[in-house]
Design a protein around this motif. Structure first.
Motif, PDB file in Angstrom:
ATOM      1  N   GLY A  82       0.780  -1.132  -0.006  1.00  0.00           N
ATOM      2  CA  GLY A  82       0.042   0.125   0.073  1.00  0.00           C
ATOM      3  C   GLY A  82       0.892   1.304  -0.033  1.00  0.00           C
ATOM      4  O   GLY A  82       0.420   2.413  -0.302  1.00  0.00           O
ATOM      5  N   GLU A  83       2.107   1.095   0.113  1.00  0.00           N
ATOM      6  CA  GLU A  83       3.041   2.375   0.170  1.00  0.00           C
ATOM      7  C   GLU A  83       3.245   2.745  -1.233  1.00  0.00           C
ATOM      8  O   GLU A  83       3.279   2.099  -2.230  1.00  0.00           O
ATOM      9  CB  GLU A  83       4.292   2.045   0.845  1.00  0.00           C
ATOM     10  CG  GLU A  83       5.261   3.148   1.073  1.00  0.00           C
ATOM     11  CD  GLU A  83       6.533   2.849   1.679  1.00  0.00           C
ATOM     12  OE1 GLU A  83       7.633   3.473   1.658  1.00  0.00           O
ATOM     13  OE2 GLU A  83       6.491   1.708   2.487  1.00  0.00           O
ATOM     14  N   MET A  84       3.288   4.190  -1.346  1.00  0.00           N
ATOM     15  CA  MET A  84       3.546   4.766  -2.584  1.00  0.00           C
ATOM     16  C   MET A  84       5.076   4.880  -2.702  1.00  0.00           C
ATOM     17  O   MET A  84       5.958   5.156  -2.045  1.00  0.00           O
ATOM     18  CB  MET A  84       3.080   6.239  -2.929  1.00  0.00           C
ATOM     19  CG  MET A  84       1.518   6.318  -2.912  1.00  0.00           C
ATOM     20  SD  MET A  84       1.017   5.504  -4.239  1.00  0.00           S
ATOM     21  CE  MET A  84       1.481   6.725  -5.277  1.00  0.00           C
ATOM     22  N   VAL A  85       5.647   4.378  -4.083  1.00  0.00           N
ATOM     23  CA  VAL A  85       6.977   4.412  -4.295  1.00  0.00           C
ATOM     24  C   VAL A  85       7.158   5.537  -5.593  1.00  0.00           C
ATOM     25  O   VAL A  85       6.207   5.727  -6.332  1.00  0.00           O
ATOM     26  CB  VAL A  85       7.552   3.134  -4.653  1.00  0.00           C
ATOM     27  CG1 VAL A  85       7.510   1.966  -3.620  1.00  0.00           C
ATOM     28  CG2 VAL A  85       6.867   2.548  -5.764  1.00  0.00           C
ATOM     29  N   THR A  86       8.345   6.021  -5.692  1.00  0.00           N
ATOM     30  CA  THR A  86       8.843   7.096  -6.509  1.00  0.00           C
ATOM     31  C   THR A  86       9.868   6.590  -7.366  1.00  0.00           C
ATOM     32  O   THR A  86      10.624   5.928  -6.655  1.00  0.00           O
ATOM     33  CB  THR A  86       8.717   8.524  -6.176  1.00  0.00           C
ATOM     34  OG1 THR A  86       9.651   8.471  -5.020  1.00  0.00           O
ATOM     35  CG2 THR A  86       7.459   9.143  -5.535  1.00  0.00           C
ATOM     36  N   PRO A  87      10.167   6.917  -8.515  1.00  0.00           N
ATOM     37  CA  PRO A  87      11.618   6.591  -8.976  1.00  0.00           C
ATOM     38  C   PRO A  87      12.687   6.987  -8.100  1.00  0.00           C
ATOM     39  O   PRO A  87      12.710   8.181  -7.641  1.00  0.00           O
ATOM     40  CB  PRO A  87      11.725   7.554 -10.480  1.00  0.00           C
ATOM     41  CG  PRO A  87      10.198   7.528 -10.864  1.00  0.00           C
ATOM     42  CD  PRO A  87       9.409   7.903  -9.290  1.00  0.00           C
ATOM     43  N   GLY A  88      13.764   6.189  -7.888  1.00  0.00           N
ATOM     44  CA  GLY A  88      14.905   6.297  -6.796  1.00  0.00           C
ATOM     45  C   GLY A  88      14.389   5.839  -5.522  1.00  0.00           C
ATOM     46  O   GLY A  88      15.516   5.680  -4.792  1.00  0.00           O
ATOM     47  N   LYS A  89      13.293   5.504  -5.225  1.00  0.00           N
ATOM     48  CA  LYS A  89      12.850   4.930  -3.716  1.00  0.00           C
ATOM     49  C   LYS A  89      13.642   3.558  -3.716  1.00  0.00           C
ATOM     50  O   LYS A  89      13.229   2.635  -4.490  1.00  0.00           O
ATOM     51  CB  LYS A  89      11.599   5.086  -3.652  1.00  0.00           C
ATOM     52  CG  LYS A  89      11.086   4.081  -2.654  1.00  0.00           C
ATOM     53  CD  LYS A  89      11.409   4.663  -1.044  1.00  0.00           C
ATOM     54  CE  LYS A  89      10.790   4.028   0.022  1.00  0.00           C
ATOM     55  NZ  LYS A  89      11.015   4.255   1.151  1.00  0.00           N
ATOM     56  N   VAL A  90      14.478   3.424  -2.665  1.00  0.00           N
ATOM     57  CA  VAL A  90      15.101   2.035  -2.514  1.00  0.00           C
ATOM     58  C   VAL A  90      14.094   1.117  -1.660  1.00  0.00           C
ATOM     59  O   VAL A  90      13.291   1.667  -0.934  1.00  0.00           O
ATOM     60  CB  VAL A  90      16.228   2.158  -1.355  1.00  0.00           C
ATOM     61  CG1 VAL A  90      16.889   0.951  -1.167  1.00  0.00           C
ATOM     62  CG2 VAL A  90      17.348   3.138  -2.065  1.00  0.00           C
ATOM     63  N   VAL A  91      13.941  -0.134  -2.513  1.00  0.00           N
ATOM     64  CA  VAL A  91      12.826  -1.027  -1.855  1.00  0.00           C
ATOM     65  C   VAL A  91      13.349  -2.126  -1.289  1.00  0.00           C
ATOM     66  O   VAL A  91      12.569  -2.921  -0.552  1.00  0.00           O
ATOM     67  CB  VAL A  91      11.961  -1.265  -3.109  1.00  0.00           C
ATOM     68  CG1 VAL A  91      11.209  -0.224  -3.642  1.00  0.00           C
ATOM     69  CG2 VAL A  91      12.845  -2.185  -4.085  1.00  0.00           C
ATOM     70  N   ALA A  92      14.778  -2.460  -1.586  1.00  0.00           N
ATOM     71  CA  ALA A  92      15.163  -3.746  -0.880  1.00  0.00           C
ATOM     72  C   ALA A  92      16.773  -3.716  -1.093  1.00  0.00           C
ATOM     73  O   ALA A  92      17.479  -2.892  -1.961  1.00  0.00           O
ATOM     74  CB  ALA A  92      14.889  -4.908  -1.586  1.00  0.00           C
ATOM     75  N   ASN A  93      17.364  -4.365  -0.200  1.00  0.00           N
ATOM     76  CA  ASN A  93      18.729  -4.541   0.034  1.00  0.00           C
ATOM     77  C   ASN A  93      19.173  -6.067  -0.277  1.00  0.00           C
ATOM     78  O   ASN A  93      18.787  -6.749   0.394  1.00  0.00           O
ATOM     79  CB  ASN A  93      19.438  -4.120   1.136  1.00  0.00           C
ATOM     80  CG  ASN A  93      20.828  -4.457   1.281  1.00  0.00           C
ATOM     81  OD1 ASN A  93      21.529  -4.545   2.341  1.00  0.00           O
ATOM     82  ND2 ASN A  93      21.573  -4.210   0.104  1.00  0.00           N
ATOM     83  N   ILE A  94      19.958  -6.110  -1.332  1.00  0.00           N
ATOM     84  CA  ILE A  94      20.319  -7.847  -1.587  1.00  0.00           C
ATOM     85  C   ILE A  94      21.725  -7.903  -1.463  1.00  0.00           C
ATOM     86  O   ILE A  94      22.702  -7.279  -2.033  1.00  0.00           O
ATOM     87  CB  ILE A  94      19.821  -7.873  -3.400  1.00  0.00           C
ATOM     88  CG1 ILE A  94      18.376  -7.869  -3.545  1.00  0.00           C
ATOM     89  CG2 ILE A  94      20.102  -9.510  -3.619  1.00  0.00           C
ATOM     90  CD1 ILE A  94      17.448  -8.311  -2.609  1.00  0.00           C
TER      91      ILE A  94
END
Length: 202
Positions: free
Chosen positions: A156-168
């Protein structure tokens, strides 16, 4: 002294021993960012999961992107139809010109119409590729093999270009970073064996 003796027993005569303290790090430690804007609709992985390169980490709402692709495909189809018609018109005009039934200006107008239709079709093809890329960007994927060390978004969270979503992090391949004293660095050579002890697992 005990370490020196153990190494001497294992490797034979030792003239000099270099010891250093450092850190163990993953060879690949990647912050995965979003390239699109939208609401998170699905997160198919959890922290600790192993993932392959290309595996989806986060899905973003794609409804509008799907519509955009359908519109772009329809526009390309219409443009290709215009090209086919313009090509036939040009072929017909060229035959009539050879027979002397149309003037130069009419033939040139038909040629311009064909070039315009062809340019329109090429532009429509580019627009379709762009729409398909934007749709693909709603599936945020891992660029490397590794484990999910952290996830920075929730459903449900809004993301925008450049938003970090995960660390692999790729823990299958590790590197050790150490600082060697200046007076000892000259004793280090490529391909020398190194014995490593990790405090958490001696």
């Amino acid at each position: 002294e005990a370490v020196f003796k153990a190494l001497a027993d294992a490797w034979g005569t030792i003239d000099f021993l270099v010891t250093a303290v450092g850190t163990v790090a993953a060879k690949h430690d990647v912050q995965v960012s979003s390239e699109t804007m939208g609401r998170v609709t699905r997160i198919p992985v959890q922290v600790g999961d192993r993932v392959a390169a290309g595996q989806t980490l986060v899905e973003v709402d794609d409804e509008l992107k799907v519509i955009a692709v359908e519109q772009a495909r329809a526009a390309l189809l219409a443009a290709e139809t215009n090209v086919a018609k313009a090509k036939k018109d040009l072929e017909r005009a060229e035959k009539l010109f050879q027979a002397g039934d149309v003037a130069d200006v009419e033939l040139e107008g038909t040629r311009l119409a064909y070039r315009s239709a062809d340019a329109g079709a090429k532009g429509a093809a580019v627009n379709l590729k762009l729409a398909e890329r934007q749709l693909a960007d709603t599936r945020i994927k891992s660029p490397v093999h590794g484990s999910v060390a952290a996830k920075m978004v929730e459903l449900g969270e809004m993301v925008t270009p450049g938003k970090v979503v995960a660390n692999i992090v790729d823990t299958g391949n590790l590197k050790v970073l150490v600082s060697i004293p200046e007076d000892q660095i000259g004793r280090i050579r490529p391909s020398q064996e190194v014995r490593l002890r990790v405090d958490s697992d001696p």
